[in-house]
Motif scaffolding. Structure first.
Motif, PDB file in Angstrom:
ATOM      1  N   MET A 149       6.041  -1.636   1.605  1.00 31.72           N
ATOM      2  CA  MET A 149       6.279  -0.972   3.051  1.00 31.72           C
ATOM      3  C   MET A 149       5.694   0.451   2.957  1.00 31.72           C
ATOM      4  SD  MET A 149       7.432  -3.839   4.181  1.00 31.72           S
ATOM      5  CE  MET A 149       8.035  -5.271   3.634  1.00 31.72           C
ATOM      6  N   VAL A 150       5.604   0.938   4.004  1.00 28.29           N
ATOM      7  CA  VAL A 150       5.444   2.352   4.155  1.00 28.29           C
ATOM      8  C   VAL A 150       6.062   2.715   5.373  1.00 28.29           C
ATOM      9  CG1 VAL A 150       2.929   2.369   3.334  1.00 28.29           C
ATOM     10  CG2 VAL A 150       3.350   1.743   5.665  1.00 28.29           C
ATOM     11  N   GLY A 151       6.400   4.337   5.737  1.00 27.54           N
ATOM     12  CA  GLY A 151       7.283   4.755   6.812  1.00 27.54           C
ATOM     13  C   GLY A 151       6.452   5.124   7.942  1.00 27.54           C
ATOM     14  N   VAL A 152       7.135   4.824   9.107  1.00 27.47           N
ATOM     15  CA  VAL A 152       6.417   4.861  10.332  1.00 27.47           C
ATOM     16  C   VAL A 152       7.743   5.656  11.360  1.00 27.47           C
ATOM     17  CG1 VAL A 152       4.654   3.295  10.071  1.00 27.47           C
ATOM     18  CG2 VAL A 152       6.847   2.607  11.380  1.00 27.47           C
ATOM     19  N   GLY A 153       7.298   5.986  12.349  1.00 29.37           N
ATOM     20  CA  GLY A 153       8.163   6.547  13.355  1.00 29.37           C
ATOM     21  C   GLY A 153       8.703   7.932  12.973  1.00 29.37           C
ATOM     22  N   GLN A 154      10.024   7.862  12.534  1.00 29.42           N
ATOM     23  CA  GLN A 154      10.300   9.194  11.836  1.00 29.42           C
ATOM     24  C   GLN A 154      10.433   9.048  10.358  1.00 29.42           C
ATOM     25  OE1 GLN A 154      11.368  11.750  13.748  1.00 29.42           O
ATOM     26  NE2 GLN A 154      10.613  10.486  15.487  1.00 29.42           N
ATOM     27  N   GLY A 155       9.874   7.842   9.841  1.00 29.64           N
ATOM     28  CA  GLY A 155       9.797   7.699   8.381  1.00 29.64           C
ATOM     29  C   GLY A 155      10.778   6.678   7.870  1.00 29.64           C
ATOM     30  N   ASN A 156      11.837   6.365   8.501  1.00 33.57           N
ATOM     31  CA  ASN A 156      12.992   5.683   8.161  1.00 33.57           C
ATOM     32  C   ASN A 156      12.644   4.287   8.625  1.00 33.57           C
ATOM     33  OD1 ASN A 156      13.328   6.293  10.768  1.00 33.57           O
ATOM     34  ND2 ASN A 156      15.559   6.613  10.536  1.00 33.57           N
ATOM     35  N   LYS A 157      11.599   4.068   9.341  1.00 29.50           N
ATOM     36  CA  LYS A 157      11.265   2.668   9.830  1.00 29.50           C
ATOM     37  C   LYS A 157      10.268   2.139   8.942  1.00 29.50           C
ATOM     38  CE  LYS A 157       9.529   0.256  13.960  1.00 29.50           C
ATOM     39  NZ  LYS A 157       9.201   0.711  15.395  1.00 29.50           N
ATOM     40  N   SER A 158      10.510   0.979   8.538  1.00 28.62           N
ATOM     41  CA  SER A 158       9.529   0.294   7.666  1.00 28.62           C
ATOM     42  C   SER A 158       8.274  -0.518   8.521  1.00 28.62           C
ATOM     43  CB  SER A 158      10.054  -0.759   6.624  1.00 28.62           C
ATOM     44  OG  SER A 158      10.939   0.331   5.807  1.00 28.62           O
ATOM     45  N   ALA A 159       7.085  -0.396   7.780  1.00 27.18           N
ATOM     46  CA  ALA A 159       5.923  -1.172   8.257  1.00 27.18           C
ATOM     47  C   ALA A 159       5.293  -1.562   7.162  1.00 27.18           C
ATOM     48  CB  ALA A 159       5.176  -0.389   9.116  1.00 27.18           C
ATOM     49  N   LEU A 160       4.594  -2.865   7.291  1.00 28.77           N
ATOM     50  CA  LEU A 160       3.824  -3.451   6.360  1.00 28.77           C
ATOM     51  C   LEU A 160       2.612  -2.568   6.015  1.00 28.77           C
ATOM     52  CD1 LEU A 160       3.570  -6.112   4.603  1.00 28.77           C
ATOM     53  CD2 LEU A 160       1.937  -6.707   6.450  1.00 28.77           C
ATOM     54  N   GLY A 161       2.582  -2.161   4.554  1.00 26.84           N
ATOM     55  CA  GLY A 161       1.367  -1.461   3.933  1.00 26.84           C
ATOM     56  C   GLY A 161       0.469  -2.425   3.195  1.00 26.84           C
ATOM     57  N   ARG A 162       1.262  -3.507   2.447  1.00 28.22           N
ATOM     58  CA  ARG A 162       0.371  -4.148   1.681  1.00 28.22           C
ATOM     59  C   ARG A 162       1.039  -5.521   1.305  1.00 28.22           C
ATOM     60  NH1 ARG A 162      -1.249  -2.871  -4.763  1.00 28.22           N
ATOM     61  NH2 ARG A 162      -2.483  -4.967  -5.367  1.00 28.22           N
ATOM     62  N   VAL A 163       0.257  -6.701   1.229  1.00 27.79           N
ATOM     63  CA  VAL A 163       0.756  -7.944   1.009  1.00 27.79           C
ATOM     64  C   VAL A 163      -0.019  -8.845  -0.076  1.00 27.79           C
ATOM     65  CG1 VAL A 163      -0.655  -8.931   3.246  1.00 27.79           C
ATOM     66  CG2 VAL A 163       1.536 -10.045   2.403  1.00 27.79           C
ATOM     67  N   THR A 164       0.655  -9.378  -0.647  1.00 29.80           N
ATOM     68  CA  THR A 164       0.021 -10.132  -1.754  1.00 29.80           C
ATOM     69  C   THR A 164       0.429 -11.554  -1.935  1.00 29.80           C
ATOM     70  OG1 THR A 164      -0.317  -8.370  -3.157  1.00 29.80           O
ATOM     71  CG2 THR A 164      -0.479 -10.386  -4.392  1.00 29.80           C
ATOM     72  N   LEU A 165      -0.304 -12.493  -2.181  1.00 27.39           N
ATOM     73  CA  LEU A 165       0.002 -13.794  -2.333  1.00 27.39           C
ATOM     74  C   LEU A 165      -0.559 -14.466  -3.496  1.00 27.39           C
ATOM     75  CD1 LEU A 165      -0.574 -15.219   1.345  1.00 27.39           C
ATOM     76  CD2 LEU A 165       1.593 -15.273   0.215  1.00 27.39           C
ATOM     77  N   VAL A 166       0.192 -15.142  -4.272  1.00 25.18           N
ATOM     78  CA  VAL A 166      -0.288 -15.986  -5.667  1.00 25.18           C
ATOM     79  C   VAL A 166       0.229 -17.310  -5.557  1.00 25.18           C
ATOM     80  CG1 VAL A 166       0.160 -13.730  -6.953  1.00 25.18           C
ATOM     81  CG2 VAL A 166       1.821 -15.419  -7.046  1.00 25.18           C
ATOM     82  N   ASN A 167      -0.835 -17.974  -6.012  1.00 24.47           N
ATOM     83  CA  ASN A 167      -0.522 -19.697  -5.978  1.00 24.47           C
ATOM     84  C   ASN A 167       0.298 -19.993  -7.245  1.00 24.47           C
ATOM     85  OD1 ASN A 167      -2.298 -19.652  -8.291  1.00 24.47           O
ATOM     86  ND2 ASN A 167      -3.924 -20.587  -7.153  1.00 24.47           N
TER      87      ASN A 167
END
Length: 222
Positions: free
Chosen positions: A38-56
């Protein structure tokens, strides 16, 4: 001695019929493990997706994308997420990634650690019966309390992860390996819980029909 998390992947070989044994194939298997940063958005304390990984199930990466959040990023949380401003310059739009992940996990068992956080960041849901969360599996709990993934990896797998910046590839692989090692017992436990729920449904008292209610309150002959 601790094994570096990067060695969690199993290399593959093929048998004579060209079918995967312990496989390096990048196929979408019936079980997938996911991890997000996650990365911070808004005031920095709100989380947002920054990277996603899937493995089999072989712990090979089938999807790994940096994500451009809808809101402006104010804190890259690099010391934990490992994400830097340059990583998001050519990142994919959130909605594109969301759609792809939804397609990949649909109808499959999803493994991860504290999956509710990852699914919340993706704005997705997944059937509870198909979730295998290493933070909630009873044998992995300590006196009813959840353990961090790095502690489970160290104690159960003898693997060191999250030593500094987190790597979602290593984290997803660790979660998958934890599941794989306990799969037989874990699935038996899930089956037992599902059977119990079915029994409880059948035991629920039948709702009274209107005709029954009228009969209950009908005046009695004097």
């Amino acid at each position: 001695m601790m094994i570096p998390g990067a060695l969690l992947v199993i290399r593959c070989f093929k048998n004579q019929s060209n079918r995967c044994e312990v496989s390096s194939c990048l196929c979408v298997t019936d079980v997938l493990a996911m991890d997000c940063e996650m990365v911070g958005v808004g005031q920095g304390n709100k989380s947002a997706l920054g990277r996603v990984t899937l493995v089999n199930k072989w712990r090979n990466v089938i999807y790994d994308e940096f994500v451009r959040p809808v809101e402006r990023v104010v804190d890259f949380r690099t010391h934990i997420s490992g994400i830097r401003p340059r990583d998001l310059k050519k990142a994919k739009d959130f909605r594109v990634v969301q759609k792809k992940v939804a397609e990949l996990i649909k109808g499959r068992i999803l493994v991860g650690h504290a999956l509710h956080n990852d699914l919340k960041a993706l704005l997705l849901t997944h059937p509870k019966k198909d979730l295998r969360d290493t933070s909630e599996y009873q044998p992995f709990l300590k006196v009813g309390r959840r353990k961090a993934l790095r502690h489970l990896a160290a104690e159960v797998l003898g693997v060191e992860i999250q030593n500094g910046e987190h790597c979602p590839v290593d984290d997803a692989r660790a979660a998958m390996l934890l599941y794989t090692k306990s799969r037989k017992e874990w699935e038996k436990s899930v089956e037992g819980q599902l059977r119990l729920k079915e029994k409880q449904k059948k035991r629920k008292p039948r709702k009274k029909l209107r005709s029954d209610i009228n009969q209950d309150h009908a005046p009695t002959a004097s």
